[in-house]
Write an enzyme that holds these catalytic residues in place. Structure first.
Site, PDB file in Angstrom:
ATOM      1  N   TYR A  16       0.814  -1.209   0.000  1.00  0.00           N
ATOM      2  CA  TYR A  16       0.000   0.000   0.000  1.00  0.00           C
ATOM      3  C   TYR A  16       0.850   1.261   0.000  1.00  0.00           C
ATOM      4  CZ  TYR A  16      -4.035  -2.887   0.513  1.00  0.00           C
ATOM      5  OH  TYR A  16      -5.004  -3.811   0.261  1.00  0.00           O
ATOM      6  N   TYR A 144     -12.287  -7.585   7.350  1.00  0.00           N
ATOM      7  CA  TYR A 144     -11.159  -7.646   6.413  1.00  0.00           C
ATOM      8  C   TYR A 144     -10.787  -9.111   6.237  1.00  0.00           C
ATOM      9  CZ  TYR A 144      -6.570  -7.420   4.332  1.00  0.00           C
ATOM     10  OH  TYR A 144      -5.499  -7.614   3.485  1.00  0.00           O
ATOM     11  N   ASP A 240     -13.039 -16.755  10.017  1.00  0.00           N
ATOM     12  CA  ASP A 240     -11.694 -16.370   9.614  1.00  0.00           C
ATOM     13  C   ASP A 240     -10.921 -16.013  10.884  1.00  0.00           C
ATOM     14  OD1 ASP A 240      -9.392 -15.215   8.710  1.00  0.00           O
ATOM     15  OD2 ASP A 240     -10.358 -13.858   7.272  1.00  0.00           O
ATOM     16  N   LYS A 269      -1.349 -16.267   9.559  1.00  0.00           N
ATOM     17  CA  LYS A 269      -0.504 -15.366  10.357  1.00  0.00           C
ATOM     18  C   LYS A 269       0.403 -16.098  11.355  1.00  0.00           C
ATOM     19  CE  LYS A 269      -2.284 -10.984   9.247  1.00  0.00           C
ATOM     20  NZ  LYS A 269      -3.633 -10.737   8.739  1.00  0.00           N
TER      21      LYS A 269
HETATM   22  C1  LIG Z   1      -4.228 -10.773   7.343  1.00  0.00           C
HETATM   23  C2  LIG Z   1      -5.584 -11.361   7.194  1.00  0.00           C
HETATM   24  C3  LIG Z   1      -5.944 -12.085   6.038  1.00  0.00           C
HETATM   25  C4  LIG Z   1      -5.037 -12.191   4.838  1.00  0.00           C
HETATM   26  O1  LIG Z   1      -3.884 -12.907   5.097  1.00  0.00           O
HETATM   27  P1  LIG Z   1      -2.621 -12.735   4.110  1.00  0.00           P
HETATM   28  O2  LIG Z   1      -1.650 -13.771   4.613  1.00  0.00           O
HETATM   29  O3  LIG Z   1      -2.152 -11.331   4.266  1.00  0.00           O
HETATM   30  O4  LIG Z   1      -3.090 -13.018   2.735  1.00  0.00           O
HETATM   31  C5  LIG Z   1      -7.197 -12.667   6.007  1.00  0.00           C
HETATM   32  N1  LIG Z   1      -8.056 -12.549   7.036  1.00  0.00           N
HETATM   33  C6  LIG Z   1      -7.732 -11.884   8.156  1.00  0.00           C
HETATM   34  C7  LIG Z   1      -8.706 -11.827   9.277  1.00  0.00           C
HETATM   35  C8  LIG Z   1      -6.494 -11.250   8.271  1.00  0.00           C
HETATM   36  O5  LIG Z   1      -6.189 -10.542   9.369  1.00  0.00           O
END
Ligand SMILES: *Cc1c(COP(=O)(O)O)cnc(C)c1O
Length: 430
Positions: A16, A144, A240, A269
């Site tokens: 970004y 997100y 997620d 992550k």
């Molecule tokens: C960071 C994140 C993603 C994306 O993960 P990347 O490894 O950056 O592609 C998806 N969902 C959530 C909740 C996130 O915090």
């Protein structure tokens, strides 16, 4: 020798960031424990766990050793037609710690891809049941889910991805939790399903903690409601947990605070403790059975580096570390340290709200300080902060000690005392 900063500024895109007017970057040469060392010898405490993944500290010896050991026998093999011990061991560990019934594992190369895979699972699930029109997802505003097309399309529709609205698949959204009374939210959800249920394959949300878009928390009653309505309409519930999971918000999985299990879960992550990229999409046997009964029976996804052995070995070592000591207790200590250090900021003029949960501490600002002030405070305090939108936050490694945490909260308080900067646009991303 190459002038790294000069070449970088002219030729390399950063997340970004503009190439015409690049924001400053620092030249990192090594990282260990809580700290990142720069080429000029200065060291910064990584208060954001390098985007929330460095759970056990940088370059943890157990994880680097696992990668080294694996690299001596096999760095990679295609996952089509082959399997290997690191993948099997990691899948076994994941099945053991995921909520009941989630034991079918798909390895993805990043969080965004894991989300795409979850969405494809929901679509194939409905397809296998003959409901070919159910190809949309329902998501929460304020969320997100990543930067690839499908994941962007599930993220807050008014957020950072607005520019791409024209190219993205269109999904359904309900209001951000806590943005209206719970009963009104529930009615909106129910209305969405009565009007569009025949198009909705599944629901996706970040349980309890909406991270990169809203940096905000919400209660388990929302997740309970999503579980009920998904059951009623046979839509898949996808949690997620990429940001919230693996103890970041306190428990192993954030959704356990609601006592609700999803049908599909994404993990990323901190999975490898921030050592190498890897994510996973884990589904229940029921979901896997339905997909397998469809036409095609195959699940239609397969990245080149799927289940990379180095990454799987790193993740096994990371999960062993999570299992070897009481991370809930570590996070509880961080939570009280963050609360103690950040709560006084509530009285500052430019601070709109202070929110702490688990190892997440957020100051919502009326407006961020100017870029110069942010850089100055980072340099003066030796604490690496990455404010974005109108948030100054800490999500430190889960092994952060009390003294380092005090340095972090003092740096945040110092930054929050700076005057508000100019209105910025485009600086959305974490
Ligand atoms: C960071 C994140 C993603 C994306 O993960 P990347 O490894 O950056 O592609 C998806 N969902 C959530 C909740 C996130 O915090």
């Amino acid at each position: 020798m190459i002038d790294v900063l000069d070449f970088d500024r002219r030729n390399i895109w950063h997340p970004y960031a503009s190439l015409a007017n690049p924001p400053p970057v620092r030249h990192a040469v090594s990282a260990s424990g809580l700290e990142i060392t720069l080429s000029d010898g200065r060291r910064l405490i990584d208060a954001v766990s390098s985007w929330w993944c460095v759970a056990h500290g940088h370059n943890h010896p157990a994880i680097t050793e696992a990668i080294r050991r694996q690299s001596s026998s096999m760095c990679h093999v295609m996952f089509g037609g082959f399997t290997h011990t690191p993948a099997a061991e990691l899948a076994e560990r994941l099945a053991a710690i995921c909520p009941d019934g989630l034991d079918k594992v798909f390895f993805a190369d990043s969080g965004s891809i894991a989300v795409e895979v979850a969405v494809k699972m929901a679509t194939q699930y409905q397809h296998a049941k003959g409901r070919v029109r159910r190809t949309k997802m329902l998501a929460l505003k304020g969320g997100y889910h990543g930067d690839t097309a499908c994941a962007m399309a599930l993220s807050d529709p008014d957020g950072m991805h607005v520019l791409f609205a024209g190219m993205m698949p269109r999904h359904f959204f309900v209001s951000k939790p806590n943005s209206l009374a719970f009963e009104a939210w529930r009615e909106e959800l129910s209305r969405m399903f009565s009007e569009h249920g025949d198009e909705i394959a599944g629901v996706v949300c970040e349980p309890i903690f909406q991270a990169a878009n809203a940096m905000d928390f919400y209660g388990g009653e929302y997740l309970k409601e999503l579980r009920l309505i998904c059951d009623e309409h046979d839509a898949l519930l996808v949690f997620d947990e990429i940001a919230a999971g693996l103890y970041r918000t306190g428990p192993l999985w954030a959704a356990s605070l609601a006592g609700v299990a999803p049908d599909v879960m994404t993990i990323g992550k901190a999975l490898t403790g921030g050592h190498i990229t890897l994510a996973a999409t884990v589904a229940s046997s029921r979901v896997a059975d339905v997909i397998s009964s469809g036409e095609p029976s195959a699940f239609m996804h397969g990245p080149t580096y799927m289940a990379n052995p180095l990454a799987c070995a790193a993740a096994c070592a990371s999960l062993d570390l999570f299992a070897a000591s009481d991370y809930s207790d570590k996070v509880a200590r961080i939570e009280s340290g963050l609360r103690e250090g950040l709560e006084p900021c509530r009285s500052l003029d430019n601070v709109a709200d202070v929110r702490v949960m688990g190892a997440v501490g957020v100051l919502e600002m009326k407006r961020l300080p100017a870029r110069n002030d942010i850089e100055r405070v980072i340099d003066e305090t030796g604490v690496w902060l990455r404010p974005f939108a109108n948030f100054i936050y800490a999500m430190p490694p889960l092994v952060t000690d009390g003294a380092s945490l005090t340095r972090i909260t003092r740096a945040i308080a110092k930054l929050a005392e700076c005057p508000p900067g100019p209105e910025v646009s485009g600086d959305f991303h974490e």
